[in-house]
Design a protein around this motif. Sequence first.
Motif, PDB file in Angstrom:
ATOM      1  N   THR A   1      -2.538   8.918  11.487  1.00  0.00           N
ATOM      2  CA  THR A   1      -2.676   8.903  10.035  1.00  0.00           C
ATOM      3  C   THR A   1      -4.128   8.663   9.670  1.00  0.00           C
ATOM      4  O   THR A   1      -4.718   7.655  10.063  1.00  0.00           O
ATOM      5  CB  THR A   1      -1.803   7.808   9.393  1.00  0.00           C
TER       6      THR A   1
ATOM      7  N   PHE B   1      -5.513   9.301  -0.407  1.00  0.00           N
ATOM      8  CA  PHE B   1      -4.605  10.257   0.227  1.00  0.00           C
ATOM      9  C   PHE B   1      -4.537   9.965   1.723  1.00  0.00           C
ATOM     10  O   PHE B   1      -5.577   9.871   2.392  1.00  0.00           O
ATOM     11  CB  PHE B   1      -5.090  11.689   0.011  1.00  0.00           C
TER      12      PHE B   1
ATOM     13  N   LYS C   1      -1.072  12.679   7.484  1.00  0.00           N
ATOM     14  CA  LYS C   1      -0.299  12.333   8.666  1.00  0.00           C
ATOM     15  C   LYS C   1      -0.118  13.557   9.550  1.00  0.00           C
ATOM     16  O   LYS C   1       0.351  14.603   9.092  1.00  0.00           O
ATOM     17  CB  LYS C   1       1.062  11.772   8.262  1.00  0.00           C
TER      18      LYS C   1
ATOM     19  N   THR D   1       1.402  16.211   6.838  1.00  0.00           N
ATOM     20  CA  THR D   1       1.852  15.785   5.516  1.00  0.00           C
ATOM     21  C   THR D   1       0.749  15.003   4.829  1.00  0.00           C
ATOM     22  O   THR D   1      -0.175  14.497   5.472  1.00  0.00           O
ATOM     23  CB  THR D   1       3.120  14.905   5.592  1.00  0.00           C
ATOM     24  N   THR D   2       0.832  14.905   3.515  1.00  0.00           N
ATOM     25  CA  THR D   2      -0.101  14.079   2.763  1.00  0.00           C
ATOM     26  C   THR D   2       0.675  13.157   1.837  1.00  0.00           C
ATOM     27  O   THR D   2       1.693  13.563   1.250  1.00  0.00           O
ATOM     28  CB  THR D   2      -1.090  14.940   1.953  1.00  0.00           C
ATOM     29  N   LEU D   3       0.211  11.922   1.733  1.00  0.00           N
ATOM     30  CA  LEU D   3       0.828  10.911   0.873  1.00  0.00           C
ATOM     31  C   LEU D   3      -0.224  10.353  -0.068  1.00  0.00           C
ATOM     32  O   LEU D   3      -1.264   9.864   0.369  1.00  0.00           O
ATOM     33  CB  LEU D   3       1.422   9.781   1.712  1.00  0.00           C
ATOM     34  N   ASN D   4       0.028  10.443  -1.365  1.00  0.00           N
ATOM     35  CA  ASN D   4      -0.819   9.796  -2.359  1.00  0.00           C
ATOM     36  C   ASN D   4      -0.313   8.367  -2.521  1.00  0.00           C
ATOM     37  O   ASN D   4       0.765   8.143  -3.061  1.00  0.00           O
ATOM     38  CB  ASN D   4      -0.749  10.554  -3.690  1.00  0.00           C
ATOM     39  N   THR D   5      -1.083   7.402  -2.022  1.00  0.00           N
ATOM     40  CA  THR D   5      -0.607   6.014  -2.025  1.00  0.00           C
ATOM     41  C   THR D   5      -0.552   5.428  -3.427  1.00  0.00           C
ATOM     42  O   THR D   5       0.146   4.436  -3.648  1.00  0.00           O
ATOM     43  CB  THR D   5      -1.497   5.129  -1.141  1.00  0.00           C
TER      44      THR D   5
ATOM     45  N   ARG E   1       3.740   9.966  -4.054  1.00  0.00           N
ATOM     46  CA  ARG E   1       4.148  11.345  -3.790  1.00  0.00           C
ATOM     47  C   ARG E   1       3.730  11.771  -2.393  1.00  0.00           C
ATOM     48  O   ARG E   1       2.575  11.602  -1.994  1.00  0.00           O
ATOM     49  CB  ARG E   1       3.546  12.288  -4.827  1.00  0.00           C
ATOM     50  N   GLU E   2       4.684  12.357  -1.653  1.00  0.00           N
ATOM     51  CA  GLU E   2       4.405  12.860  -0.306  1.00  0.00           C
ATOM     52  C   GLU E   2       4.791  14.329  -0.223  1.00  0.00           C
ATOM     53  O   GLU E   2       5.845  14.725  -0.718  1.00  0.00           O
ATOM     54  CB  GLU E   2       5.167  12.051   0.748  1.00  0.00           C
ATOM     55  N   ASP E   3       3.914  15.123   0.381  1.00  0.00           N
ATOM     56  CA  ASP E   3       4.140  16.557   0.516  1.00  0.00           C
ATOM     57  C   ASP E   3       3.908  16.996   1.952  1.00  0.00           C
ATOM     58  O   ASP E   3       2.997  16.491   2.627  1.00  0.00           O
ATOM     59  CB  ASP E   3       3.173  17.346  -0.377  1.00  0.00           C
TER      60      ASP E   3
ATOM     61  N   ASP F   1       2.570   5.827  13.984  1.00  0.00           N
ATOM     62  CA  ASP F   1       3.215   5.241  12.804  1.00  0.00           C
ATOM     63  C   ASP F   1       2.787   3.804  12.551  1.00  0.00           C
ATOM     64  O   ASP F   1       3.604   2.937  12.227  1.00  0.00           O
ATOM     65  CB  ASP F   1       4.734   5.339  12.926  1.00  0.00           C
TER      66      ASP F   1
END
Length: 246
Positions: free
Chosen positions: A41, A130, A133, A144-148, A152-154, A209
């Motif tokens: 990550t 952002f 992962k 994947t990307t996660l906006n902390t 939102r995760e995409d 993880d």
Amino acid sequence: MVFFKHSVLATALLGFAGFCVAATPSMNWKIKSSEPINQITFGITINAAAPVDEFYYANQFGFTGGGGIGYTGIQPTKNTQDGKRQFMVLFSSFRKDTSTNHKNCKGGADGAKAGATCRLYVPGKLGDTFLFKVKKEGRFLTGTTLNTNTGREDVIGQWEVGESAGDLAGSQISWIENYKMNNPNFKLTCDNKVWPYYEVKFLPPTGNDGKLQGTISTLSSGSSACPGAITWTHDETGTLVKGGFK
């Protein structure tokens, strides 16, 4: 519109410590582990960035079995038609043994037949962090990307590599690129019209993880074209880079 990196940094797969960093400031990242690494990550906080297509903030990763590299990161881009902020996120491979059938991906990287490029527009705002992962499960890699800030995760995309790739390697580079400079007709001037100000922070990566804590180095260099245009600070929380002109 240019969506992904030019191949100037793809040569870093042959030994990233030795490639030319004069035009593209870089940082070394590392995750020490006695166990195989199958997930990494990366994190990038964007404090300031103009809504233009010009810069790429990216993290590069390799494989214990050698071969080509991959990268994942984010590009500021033009606002939506209704004026909302958005970003382009990418997950790409330079490996010759890559194949993909994911809806966000296409074969080839930077104009080459080999590899794959996955890209997706995501909403966001200045100040957002952002997380990118990279997960390797067998021969498949998913980005994947996660906006902390929003939660939102995409899924950016997924591609498959050959068995010889092995596990994810524990060290590589992160970098900042002005990809407009790959165009021979582009002329850089030291002002806010051609080089708008940005402020981004690269966070230390984690592995498996969150079980493994990594490190990221200070920036390799500033700007030779506009001396003093890039400044940075570094501590255990990451590397904060300020570039361009307000």
